[in-house]
Design a protein around this motif. Structure first.
Motif, PDB file in Angstrom:
ATOM      1  N   THR A 184       0.850  -1.191   0.000  1.00 24.93           N
ATOM      2  CA  THR A 184       0.000   0.000   0.000  1.00 24.93           C
ATOM      3  C   THR A 184       0.881   1.234   0.000  1.00 24.93           C
ATOM      4  OG1 THR A 184      -1.799  -1.111   1.189  1.00 24.93           O
ATOM      5  CG2 THR A 184      -1.757   1.311   1.258  1.00 24.93           C
ATOM      6  N   GLY A 185       0.655   2.125  -0.960  1.00 29.13           N
ATOM      7  CA  GLY A 185       1.392   3.379  -1.040  1.00 29.13           C
ATOM      8  C   GLY A 185       0.662   4.468  -0.278  1.00 29.13           C
ATOM      9  N   LEU A 186       1.379   5.133   0.596  1.00 21.62           N
ATOM     10  CA  LEU A 186       0.832   6.265   1.357  1.00 21.62           C
ATOM     11  C   LEU A 186       1.498   7.521   0.803  1.00 21.62           C
ATOM     12  CD1 LEU A 186      -0.865   7.317   3.759  1.00 21.62           C
ATOM     13  CD2 LEU A 186       1.127   6.918   5.220  1.00 21.62           C
ATOM     14  N   VAL A 187       0.724   8.341   0.092  1.00 22.74           N
ATOM     15  CA  VAL A 187       1.281   9.431  -0.695  1.00 22.74           C
ATOM     16  C   VAL A 187       0.811  10.776  -0.159  1.00 22.74           C
ATOM     17  CG1 VAL A 187       1.585  10.318  -3.041  1.00 22.74           C
ATOM     18  CG2 VAL A 187       1.091   7.908  -2.685  1.00 22.74           C
ATOM     19  N   GLY A 188       1.704  11.732  -0.190  1.00 22.75           N
ATOM     20  CA  GLY A 188       1.341  13.096   0.187  1.00 22.75           C
ATOM     21  C   GLY A 188       2.575  13.966   0.170  1.00 22.75           C
ATOM     22  N   ALA A 189       2.361  15.265   0.003  1.00 25.57           N
ATOM     23  CA  ALA A 189       3.475  16.198   0.040  1.00 25.57           C
ATOM     24  C   ALA A 189       4.116  16.183   1.424  1.00 25.57           C
ATOM     25  CB  ALA A 189       2.981  17.608  -0.304  1.00 25.57           C
ATOM     26  N   ASN A 190       5.327  16.718   1.544  1.00 24.92           N
ATOM     27  CA  ASN A 190       5.963  16.821   2.852  1.00 24.92           C
ATOM     28  C   ASN A 190       5.040  17.602   3.791  1.00 24.92           C
ATOM     29  OD1 ASN A 190       8.277  15.469   2.009  1.00 24.92           O
ATOM     30  ND2 ASN A 190       9.232  17.337   1.268  1.00 24.92           N
ATOM     31  N   GLY A 191       4.830  17.070   4.992  1.00 23.81           N
ATOM     32  CA  GLY A 191       3.918  17.711   5.935  1.00 23.81           C
ATOM     33  C   GLY A 191       2.481  17.257   5.816  1.00 23.81           C
ATOM     34  N   ALA A 192       2.222  16.246   4.964  1.00 28.25           N
ATOM     35  CA  ALA A 192       0.840  15.785   4.765  1.00 28.25           C
ATOM     36  C   ALA A 192       0.335  14.924   5.906  1.00 28.25           C
ATOM     37  CB  ALA A 192       0.735  15.005   3.447  1.00 28.25           C
TER      38      ALA A 192
ATOM     39  N   ILE B  54       4.989 -10.313   3.022  1.00 28.69           N
ATOM     40  CA  ILE B  54       4.920  -9.359   4.127  1.00 28.69           C
ATOM     41  C   ILE B  54       4.123  -8.146   3.661  1.00 28.69           C
ATOM     42  CG2 ILE B  54       6.281  -7.865   5.653  1.00 28.69           C
ATOM     43  CD1 ILE B  54       8.635  -9.820   5.274  1.00 28.69           C
ATOM     44  N   ALA B  55       3.115  -7.747   4.420  1.00 28.24           N
ATOM     45  CA  ALA B  55       2.351  -6.550   4.070  1.00 28.24           C
ATOM     46  C   ALA B  55       3.256  -5.326   4.193  1.00 28.24           C
ATOM     47  CB  ALA B  55       1.136  -6.409   4.979  1.00 28.24           C
ATOM     48  N   VAL B  56       3.091  -4.363   3.286  1.00 30.75           N
ATOM     49  CA  VAL B  56       3.956  -3.188   3.234  1.00 30.75           C
ATOM     50  C   VAL B  56       3.101  -1.924   3.205  1.00 30.75           C
ATOM     51  CG1 VAL B  56       5.734  -1.960   1.928  1.00 30.75           C
ATOM     52  CG2 VAL B  56       5.710  -4.466   1.919  1.00 30.75           C
ATOM     53  N   LEU B  57       3.457  -0.956   4.056  1.00 36.18           N
ATOM     54  CA  LEU B  57       2.946   0.400   3.936  1.00 36.18           C
ATOM     55  C   LEU B  57       4.149   1.280   3.635  1.00 36.18           C
ATOM     56  CD1 LEU B  57       0.479   2.316   4.202  1.00 36.18           C
ATOM     57  CD2 LEU B  57       1.190   2.728   6.561  1.00 36.18           C
ATOM     58  N   VAL B  58       4.190   1.828   2.415  1.00 34.95           N
ATOM     59  CA  VAL B  58       5.370   2.580   1.966  1.00 34.95           C
ATOM     60  C   VAL B  58       4.954   4.011   1.654  1.00 34.95           C
ATOM     61  CG1 VAL B  58       5.050   1.630  -0.380  1.00 34.95           C
ATOM     62  CG2 VAL B  58       7.216   2.724   0.223  1.00 34.95           C
ATOM     63  N   THR B  59       5.682   4.989   2.199  1.00 32.43           N
ATOM     64  CA  THR B  59       5.330   6.388   1.984  1.00 32.43           C
ATOM     65  C   THR B  59       6.226   7.016   0.921  1.00 32.43           C
ATOM     66  OG1 THR B  59       6.836   7.568   3.502  1.00 32.43           O
ATOM     67  CG2 THR B  59       4.902   6.498   4.475  1.00 32.43           C
ATOM     68  N   SER B  60       5.674   8.024   0.250  1.00 30.37           N
ATOM     69  CA  SER B  60       6.440   8.815  -0.699  1.00 30.37           C
ATOM     70  C   SER B  60       5.693  10.107  -0.971  1.00 30.37           C
ATOM     71  CB  SER B  60       6.638   8.048  -2.010  1.00 30.37           C
ATOM     72  OG  SER B  60       7.338   8.849  -2.954  1.00 30.37           O
ATOM     73  N   HIS B  61       6.436  11.140  -1.347  1.00 31.87           N
ATOM     74  CA  HIS B  61       5.778  12.351  -1.834  1.00 31.87           C
ATOM     75  C   HIS B  61       5.667  12.312  -3.352  1.00 31.87           C
ATOM     76  CE1 HIS B  61      10.102  13.173  -1.855  1.00 31.87           C
ATOM     77  NE2 HIS B  61       9.876  14.012  -2.852  1.00 31.87           N
ATOM     78  N   LEU B  62       6.110  11.206  -3.971  1.00 31.72           N
ATOM     79  CA  LEU B  62       6.070  11.046  -5.424  1.00 31.72           C
ATOM     80  C   LEU B  62       5.081   9.940  -5.788  1.00 31.72           C
ATOM     81  CD1 LEU B  62       9.921  11.128  -6.068  1.00 31.72           C
ATOM     82  CD2 LEU B  62       8.299  13.017  -6.400  1.00 31.72           C
ATOM     83  N   LEU B  63       3.911  10.340  -6.249  1.00 32.42           N
ATOM     84  CA  LEU B  63       2.889   9.360  -6.587  1.00 32.42           C
ATOM     85  C   LEU B  63       3.349   8.429  -7.697  1.00 32.42           C
ATOM     86  CD1 LEU B  63       0.041   8.254  -6.335  1.00 32.42           C
ATOM     87  CD2 LEU B  63      -0.738  10.045  -7.878  1.00 32.42           C
ATOM     88  N   GLY B  64       4.048   8.979  -8.687  1.00 33.43           N
ATOM     89  CA  GLY B  64       4.426   8.188  -9.852  1.00 33.43           C
ATOM     90  C   GLY B  64       5.213   6.950  -9.513  1.00 33.43           C
ATOM     91  N   GLU B  65       6.148   7.048  -8.549  1.00 32.27           N
ATOM     92  CA  GLU B  65       6.970   5.881  -8.259  1.00 32.27           C
ATOM     93  C   GLU B  65       6.178   4.806  -7.520  1.00 32.27           C
ATOM     94  OE1 GLU B  65      10.320   7.336  -6.113  1.00 32.27           O
ATOM     95  OE2 GLU B  65       9.394   7.046  -4.156  1.00 32.27           O
ATOM     96  N   LEU B  66       5.188   5.189  -6.715  1.00 38.35           N
ATOM     97  CA  LEU B  66       4.413   4.188  -5.991  1.00 38.35           C
ATOM     98  C   LEU B  66       3.396   3.502  -6.890  1.00 38.35           C
ATOM     99  CD1 LEU B  66       3.884   5.686  -2.436  1.00 38.35           C
ATOM    100  CD2 LEU B  66       5.660   4.173  -3.298  1.00 38.35           C
ATOM    101  N   GLU B  67       3.005   4.157  -7.983  1.00 29.63           N
ATOM    102  CA  GLU B  67       2.125   3.512  -8.953  1.00 29.63           C
ATOM    103  C   GLU B  67       2.746   2.220  -9.463  1.00 29.63           C
ATOM    104  OE1 GLU B  67       0.268   7.637 -10.851  1.00 29.63           O
ATOM    105  OE2 GLU B  67       1.625   6.390 -12.008  1.00 29.63           O
ATOM    106  N   GLN B  68       4.077   2.184  -9.531  1.00 27.22           N
ATOM    107  CA  GLN B  68       4.769   1.026 -10.104  1.00 27.22           C
ATOM    108  C   GLN B  68       4.674  -0.212  -9.223  1.00 27.22           C
ATOM    109  OE1 GLN B  68       8.872   2.026 -11.197  1.00 27.22           O
ATOM    110  NE2 GLN B  68       8.342   4.187 -11.062  1.00 27.22           N
ATOM    111  N   VAL B  69       4.561  -0.028  -7.919  1.00 22.75           N
ATOM    112  CA  VAL B  69       4.719  -1.171  -7.017  1.00 22.75           C
ATOM    113  C   VAL B  69       3.530  -1.396  -6.089  1.00 22.75           C
ATOM    114  CG1 VAL B  69       7.229  -0.977  -7.035  1.00 22.75           C
ATOM    115  CG2 VAL B  69       5.930   0.206  -5.254  1.00 22.75           C
ATOM    116  N   SER B  70       2.597  -0.459  -6.012  1.00 23.11           N
ATOM    117  CA  SER B  70       1.535  -0.543  -5.010  1.00 23.11           C
ATOM    118  C   SER B  70       0.292  -1.245  -5.546  1.00 23.11           C
ATOM    119  CB  SER B  70       1.131   0.860  -4.535  1.00 23.11           C
ATOM    120  OG  SER B  70       2.208   1.516  -3.920  1.00 23.11           O
TER     121      SER B  70
END
Length: 319
Positions: A39-47, A193-209
């Motif tokens: 699961t990708g957790l996405v948001g700008a810095n400070g989100a 293993i379940a994964v919660l991965v954060t990023s401020h870049l939506l594009g990169e998490l689209e690849q793996v989430s």
């Protein structure tokens, strides 16, 4: 290397989860579920991404609301949660004079493994993250990419059921970023293993989430399967050789042929084609022909991927 499987149902559940620091609202009324897979957790810095992870680990107390991780309530089950969960923090936290091997063994021991099992597990995870040959070197001499791999290894050292990876691609060059994303994908698919991965870049998490959760200013903006998220656009991106003048010439010519265009950086962004141009390949052929008529070299023609700012602009429809 496989994680002990959590039973059916969500691995994380939050209900009205809120965290305020005086006038600063880091999280507000967050209600969301996280399932198995990545699961990708996405948001700008400070989100609110790091705040959420620290609350789920029992390291921060929420102002309001409730949450459970792997069936354990965060209010009373923090110690058990931390036994079952691996955590890769965003910031550099590695002791520079310690080897990756010693550090990973130590973290496995801290999580309850015996000495022999910790050594075996350490060698296993360091091999999986690509630090097998470098594991006895002090981590102070590591590159940024190697440090990120060492942080990932210690998060996996105790065979967790769930891992929190906070900005694992931070500071990495494109090649190292892609390598890290492939590792993240393997953790969810091959290791179970379940994964919660954060990023401020939506594009990169689209690849793996498998699923994407978008936060904006502590509020839930959108939560959906990645496939649903990506299918919401039929737009195209076109780039031609030359300056903004050439880009604008192409956009104006395509607009005259019935396509809705706008500039996006050096490219022309084209809205989903109207019905008469929507058949497979028709819009692509039109764009190619118009570029040729104008004498413009076509550098790129590709489907448009949704961008984080697009989700913000549409107000998080279909949250």
């Amino acid at each position: 290397m496989t994680g002990e499987q959590h039973g059916p149902g969500p691995v994380i559940t939050t209900a009205g989860l809120t965290k305020h620091y005086g006038a600063v609202h880091a999280l507000t009324d967050l209600t969301v579920e996280v399932g198995a897979g990545v699961t990708g957790l996405v948001g700008a810095n400070g989100a609110g991404k790091s705040t959420l992870i620290k609350i789920l680990l029992g390291l921060l107390e929420p102002t309001g609301g409730h949450a459970s991780v792997l069936g354990h309530d965060i209010e009373h089950g923090g110690q058990e949660i931390r036994r079952l969960v691996g955590y890769m923090p965003e910031h550099d936290c590695l002791p520079p004079d310690v080897s990756a091997s010693d550090f990973t063994v130590h973290m496995a021991r801290m999580s309850g493994l015996g000495a022999s099992a910790a050594r075996e597990r350490s060698a296993d995870v360091l091999r999986h993250v690509g630090l097998d040959e470098e594991r006895y070197r002090p981590m102070g001499g590591y590159s940024t990419g190697m440090k990120q791999r060492a942080k990932l290894a210690q998060a996996l050292a105790h065979d967790p059921q769930l891992v929190f990876l906070d900005e694992p691609t931070n500071g990495l060059d494109p090649a190292a970023r892609n390598d890290m994303l492939r590792l993240v994908e393997r953790i969810g698919s091959e290791f179970g293993i379940a994964v919660l991965v954060t990023s401020h870049l939506l594009g990169e998490l689209e690849q793996v989430s498998d699923h994407v959760i978008v936060l904006d200013g502590g509020h839930l903006l959108r939560s959906s399967a990645t496939g649903d998220f990506l299918q919401r656009t039929g737009s195209l991106l076109v780039e031609v050789v030359g300056t903004e003048t050439e880009r604008d010439r192409l956009g104006e010519a395509l607009a005259l042929r019935g396509l809705t265009c706008r500039p996006r950086g050096p490219m022309v962004a084209i809205d989903p084609p109207p019905p008469e141009l929507a058949a497979e390949g028709v819009a692509h052929d039109l764009i190619r022909d118009v570029a040729a008529e104008l004498g413009l070299g076509l550098m790129r023609l590709q489907p448009d991927r949704r961008h984080l700012e697009d989700v913000f602009l549409d107000g998080g429809a279909h949250v």
